[in-house]
Scaffold this motif. Structure first.
Motif, mmCIF file in Angstrom:
data_model
loop_
_atom_site.group_PDB
_atom_site.id
_atom_site.type_symbol
_atom_site.label_atom_id
_atom_site.label_comp_id
_atom_site.label_asym_id
_atom_site.label_seq_id
_atom_site.Cartn_x
_atom_site.Cartn_y
_atom_site.Cartn_z
ATOM 1 N N PHE A 35 0.838 -1.193 0.000
ATOM 2 C CA PHE A 35 0.000 0.000 0.000
ATOM 3 C C PHE A 35 0.885 1.259 0.000
ATOM 4 O O PHE A 35 0.596 2.228 -0.715
ATOM 5 N N ALA A 36 1.950 1.244 0.780
ATOM 6 C CA ALA A 36 2.875 2.383 0.811
ATOM 7 C C ALA A 36 3.453 2.638 -0.579
ATOM 8 O O ALA A 36 3.545 3.791 -1.019
ATOM 9 N N ASP A 37 3.829 1.571 -1.289
ATOM 10 C CA ASP A 37 4.362 1.724 -2.638
ATOM 11 C C ASP A 37 3.308 2.290 -3.590
ATOM 12 O O ASP A 37 3.608 3.140 -4.426
ATOM 13 N N ALA A 38 2.062 1.819 -3.450
ATOM 14 C CA ALA A 38 0.992 2.279 -4.343
ATOM 15 C C ALA A 38 0.626 3.736 -4.114
ATOM 16 O O ALA A 38 0.215 4.425 -5.047
ATOM 17 N N THR A 39 0.801 4.223 -2.894
ATOM 18 C CA THR A 39 0.361 5.587 -2.552
ATOM 19 C C THR A 39 1.511 6.560 -2.308
ATOM 20 O O THR A 39 1.278 7.734 -2.031
ATOM 21 N N ASP A 40 2.736 6.068 -2.388
ATOM 22 C CA ASP A 40 3.921 6.883 -2.077
ATOM 23 C C ASP A 40 3.887 7.439 -0.655
ATOM 24 O O ASP A 40 4.408 8.521 -0.387
ATOM 25 N N ASP A 41 3.286 6.699 0.268
ATOM 26 C CA ASP A 41 3.248 7.077 1.688
ATOM 27 C C ASP A 41 4.114 6.089 2.455
ATOM 28 O O ASP A 41 3.634 5.061 2.920
ATOM 29 N N GLY A 59 5.117 -0.405 17.435
ATOM 30 C CA GLY A 59 5.340 -1.236 16.252
ATOM 31 C C GLY A 59 4.686 -0.588 15.061
ATOM 32 O O GLY A 59 3.999 0.439 15.190
ATOM 33 N N PRO A 60 4.867 -1.160 13.885
ATOM 34 C CA PRO A 60 4.279 -0.557 12.685
ATOM 35 C C PRO A 60 2.755 -0.707 12.677
ATOM 36 O O PRO A 60 2.209 -1.675 13.214
ATOM 37 N N ILE A 61 2.102 0.278 12.077
ATOM 38 C CA ILE A 61 0.645 0.267 11.958
ATOM 39 C C ILE A 61 0.250 0.434 10.491
ATOM 40 O O ILE A 61 1.009 0.985 9.684
ATOM 41 N N ALA A 62 -0.930 -0.046 10.165
ATOM 42 C CA ALA A 62 -1.462 0.119 8.811
ATOM 43 C C ALA A 62 -1.857 1.564 8.588
ATOM 44 O O ALA A 62 -2.246 2.273 9.526
ATOM 45 N N HIS A 63 -1.786 1.994 7.361
ATOM 46 C CA HIS A 63 -2.284 3.309 6.970
ATOM 47 C C HIS A 63 -3.802 3.348 7.214
ATOM 48 O O HIS A 63 -4.496 2.354 6.984
ATOM 49 N N GLY A 64 -4.317 4.490 7.621
ATOM 50 C CA GLY A 64 -5.766 4.622 7.769
ATOM 51 C C GLY A 64 -6.491 4.347 6.468
ATOM 52 O O GLY A 64 -7.518 3.657 6.437
#
Length: 152
Positions: A35-41, A59-64
């Motif tokens: 998702f980070a790659d798809a949205t550049d976030d 720890g790491p969390i998912a993007h909203g």
């Protein structure tokens, strides 16, 4: 098993219906990274597990917006619509993210139908409240008031 509605009259009859819950699905680091790659976030709280361990969520969390986007595949587990020519996502009236989704957490969707109304063009306006729950958490990860339009 999803609820099945065939045609506009069946959709209208769902006014006020509780559609129940989907199965649980795990949020993996790979899904978050994709998702980070798809949205550049690529904010570190999502994509850097080592640094995220020392951050505010432990720890790491998912993007909203990743969490919100899961409404699309999960909604299909709640409602199957047949006997119409077209459905469109008309938009969102309100979205909130009351709690974070830690990587490794399991999510499920609860759906409830508002008052379904006829619209011009031989269709219906269908508001839904979607609540994305996190297994073991008292607070939901996301609550979204969505609107769909379905046409004969």
């Amino acid at each position: 098993m999803p609820v099945t509605a065939h045609g506009l009259d069946a959709l209208t009859a769902l006014s006020g219906a509780d559609l129940g819950h989907t199965a649980w699905r795990e949020i993996t680091q790979q899904r978050v990274n994709t998702f980070a790659d798809a949205t550049d976030d690529h904010q570190w709280i999502h994509t850097d597990p080592e640094k995220a361990r020392t951050g505010p969520f432990g720890g790491p969390i998912a993007h909203g917006y990743l969490t919100l986007s899961l409404v699309i595949p999960m909604f299909g587990e709640l409602l199957e619509i047949t006997g119409i020519s077209m459905s469109v996502n008309y938009g969102l009236d309100k979205v909130r993210f009351p709690s974070p989704v830690p990587v490794g957490a399991k999510l499920r969707l609860h759906g409830a139908v508002g008052t379904v109304e006829e619209i011009k063009g031989n269709g219906v306006h269908m508001p839904l409240t979607f609540t994305i729950e996190v297994e073991g958490s008292a607070k939901p990860a996301c609550v979204a008031h969505a609107v769909y339009r379905h046409y004969a």
